[in-house]
Design a protein around this motif. Structure first.
Motif, PDB file in Angstrom:
ATOM      1  N   PHE A 298       0.839  -1.203   0.000  1.00  0.00           N
ATOM      2  CA  PHE A 298       0.000   0.000   0.000  1.00  0.00           C
ATOM      3  C   PHE A 298       0.879   1.260   0.000  1.00  0.00           C
ATOM      4  CE2 PHE A 298      -2.386   3.372   2.090  1.00  0.00           C
ATOM      5  CZ  PHE A 298      -3.638   3.278   1.502  1.00  0.00           C
ATOM      6  N   ALA A 299       1.947   1.241   0.808  1.00  0.00           N
ATOM      7  CA  ALA A 299       2.847   2.402   0.878  1.00  0.00           C
ATOM      8  C   ALA A 299       3.529   2.641  -0.466  1.00  0.00           C
ATOM      9  CB  ALA A 299       3.886   2.184   1.978  1.00  0.00           C
ATOM     10  N   LYS A 300       3.857   1.569  -1.182  1.00  0.00           N
ATOM     11  CA  LYS A 300       4.463   1.718  -2.515  1.00  0.00           C
ATOM     12  C   LYS A 300       3.463   2.319  -3.495  1.00  0.00           C
ATOM     13  CE  LYS A 300       7.718  -2.134  -1.927  1.00  0.00           C
ATOM     14  NZ  LYS A 300       8.055  -3.532  -2.284  1.00  0.00           N
ATOM     15  N   GLN A 301       2.182   1.952  -3.336  1.00  0.00           N
ATOM     16  CA  GLN A 301       1.137   2.462  -4.229  1.00  0.00           C
ATOM     17  C   GLN A 301       0.713   3.890  -3.868  1.00  0.00           C
ATOM     18  OE1 GLN A 301      -1.792  -0.584  -3.529  1.00  0.00           O
ATOM     19  NE2 GLN A 301      -1.013  -1.918  -5.164  1.00  0.00           N
ATOM     20  N   HIS A 302       0.950   4.296  -2.612  1.00  0.00           N
ATOM     21  CA  HIS A 302       0.556   5.629  -2.137  1.00  0.00           C
ATOM     22  C   HIS A 302       1.746   6.294  -1.446  1.00  0.00           C
ATOM     23  CE1 HIS A 302      -3.132   3.152  -2.324  1.00  0.00           C
ATOM     24  NE2 HIS A 302      -3.751   4.277  -2.643  1.00  0.00           N
ATOM     25  N   PRO A 303       2.815   6.587  -2.174  1.00  0.00           N
ATOM     26  CA  PRO A 303       4.025   7.155  -1.548  1.00  0.00           C
ATOM     27  C   PRO A 303       3.734   8.479  -0.844  1.00  0.00           C
ATOM     28  CG  PRO A 303       4.101   7.345  -3.944  1.00  0.00           C
ATOM     29  CD  PRO A 303       2.941   6.449  -3.632  1.00  0.00           C
ATOM     30  N   GLY A 304       4.303   8.603   0.354  1.00  0.00           N
ATOM     31  CA  GLY A 304       4.152   9.837   1.136  1.00  0.00           C
ATOM     32  C   GLY A 304       2.860   9.936   1.914  1.00  0.00           C
ATOM     33  N   ARG A 305       2.016   8.900   1.883  1.00  0.00           N
ATOM     34  CA  ARG A 305       0.708   9.010   2.548  1.00  0.00           C
ATOM     35  C   ARG A 305       0.526   7.990   3.681  1.00  0.00           C
ATOM     36  NH1 ARG A 305      -4.218   9.125  -0.853  1.00  0.00           N
ATOM     37  NH2 ARG A 305      -4.979  10.315   0.930  1.00  0.00           N
ATOM     38  N   VAL A 306       1.633   7.401   4.104  1.00  0.00           N
ATOM     39  CA  VAL A 306       1.617   6.488   5.254  1.00  0.00           C
ATOM     40  C   VAL A 306       2.642   6.995   6.255  1.00  0.00           C
ATOM     41  CG1 VAL A 306       2.094   4.129   6.056  1.00  0.00           C
ATOM     42  CG2 VAL A 306       0.892   4.490   3.881  1.00  0.00           C
ATOM     43  N   THR A 307       2.321   6.921   7.534  1.00  0.00           N
ATOM     44  CA  THR A 307       3.277   7.254   8.587  1.00  0.00           C
ATOM     45  C   THR A 307       2.832   6.570   9.879  1.00  0.00           C
ATOM     46  OG1 THR A 307       4.467   9.071   9.675  1.00  0.00           O
ATOM     47  CG2 THR A 307       2.099   9.370   9.331  1.00  0.00           C
TER      48      THR A 307
END
Length: 405
Positions: free
Chosen positions: A187-196
């Protein structure tokens, strides 16, 4: 996972042995409680508790008014960011010979700090088994009310609320949130910068690390035992390898992190991040009601389960208001106070009370509590994974800080 459950059952057996001892006390409170209430009158309790949530602060303010009206107790909320600093202060007072009239009377405490205070004999008690409200708690139903991160409570703290890690997302933007550590990385690879995630040693941040470690280990039952350096280095290799892949994909490329999970709420609401997390399953519903999050926000858990535990209240050995602190704790455990705390519109913290032990009128009130659209029911929450032994907490936090700060 089978071995994990065998170990978990061993933990449950230990809990039952403790419960048997607990029951043998025969509720000594009946004879002595009136004297404790009389002694508490006019005392001031300095309650050191996390102050990062307006919902929780408002609840403690309500409790302060209640104990003033009912028992003539002045309850002052000392808002703190890190309870470890309060533990250090009590230890400093003991070292300096301040054995009475200490500056702290009541602490909202977690397993790591409880273990530290217990080991250093910084706790007053045992006291919790003498509280009248404890008759509404059945440790057979809720073993974590008598074992805190692998450490027997033994009456030195009182359970206050239940918790389980849940993740938060906006269902209008995300149709299929990730439900495992491996799916989260995709998911983080598909939505870079939107997980923390919250900055360790924030409690939820550290819990997230423990959750990942549970999922990444082939034999996670090792986490239930005290850890040494050799085992720690070996067992945490999958975690560091995972985080090394995840961090460049994170919000601000993993160079900075939200201070705590509350700081993630406005980021989620603004769409700056896609996922948030909390240890309170009802938090998102309360945030929706307060206008902090969109009505389409929902929560979910990972397929293999998420970490769950109980949080507690403890009294330092040198409290200057031990009687008033006990009366305050007893009130906070009462059906009335627990009902209010469980309301998602007020706090939404799951109760430690056992419904079958409550008077029918209170059972009915609990049953009628609004659940909230974003709150998962017991079946949806699934498996509550047992917390790792408390020795893992500081070891994980120290290693994370060395690697990533």
């Amino acid at each position: 996972m089978k071995k994990l459950w065998r170990n978990r059952h061993k933990l449950m057996l230990s809990a039952l042995l403790i419960i048997a001892a607990f029951a043998s006390n025969s509720w000594a409170w009946a004879e002595n409680w009136e004297a404790v209430v009389k002694e508490a009158k006019g005392q001031t309790v300095y309650f050191n508790a996390w102050g990062g949530s307006e919902q929780i602060n408002d609840y403690i303010r309500w409790a302060s008014n209640q104990v003033k009206q009912r028992y003539d107790i002045t309850l002052k909320h000392v808002k703190v960011d890190d309870i470890a600093s309060i533990v250090s202060r009590v230890l400093s007072e003991k070292t300096a010979g301040r054995l009475e009239n200490g500056t702290v009377d009541l602490i909202w405490i977690n397993g790591e700090n409880f273990k530290s205070m217990k080991d250093n004999r910084l706790l007053y008690g045992p006291f919790s088994n003498n509280l009248p409200s404890m008759r509404f708690i059945n440790p057979k139903d809720k073993p974590t009310t008598v074992i805190d991160f692998g450490e027997p409570v033994e009456g030195f703290e009182a359970p206050w609320g239940m918790a389980q890690l849940v993740f938060i997302y906006d269902s209008s933007l995300i149709s299929n949130p990730p439900k495992s550590a491996s799916e989260l990385l995709v998911f983080a690879k598909q939505h870079p910068g939107r997980v923390t995630y919250p900055l360790p040693p924030d409690f939820v941040g550290t819990t997230f690390l423990k959750q990942l470690l549970y999922e990444l280990l082939k034999k996670p039952e090792a986490l239930l035992h005290p850890v040494n350096k050799e085992e720690f280095d070996r067992l945490t290799q999958p975690l560091w390898a995972y985080l090394d892949q995840l961090h460049p994909l994170l919000w601000r490329k993993g160079k900075s992190f939200p201070r705590n999970n509350m700081a993630m709420t406005p980021l989620l609401d603004d769409g700056e991040i896609a996922l948030s997390m909390t240890f309170n399953p009802a938090y998102a519903s309360a945030a929706i009601k307060n206008g902090e999050l969109a009505k389409t926000v929902r929560t979910y858990v990972h397929k293999s389960g998420t970490l769950g535990n109980t949080h507690f209240l403890a009294i330092p050995f040198n409290s200057s208001a031990k009687a008033a602190a006990q009366v305050t704790v007893n009130f906070l455990l009462s059906p009335e106070a627990q009902l209010r705390k469980s309301n998602p519109g007020i706090w939404g913290d799951p109760t430690v009370l056992t419904m079958g032990l409550l008077p029918p009128s209170h059972q009915d009130k609990f049953n009628k509590l609004p659940q909230g659209a974003a709150t998962l029911n017991s079946a949806q929450l699934g498996i509550a994974l047992p917390e790792p032994h408390n020795s893992w907490v500081s070891a994980l936090e120290k290693a994370w800080l060395q690697r990533y700060r």
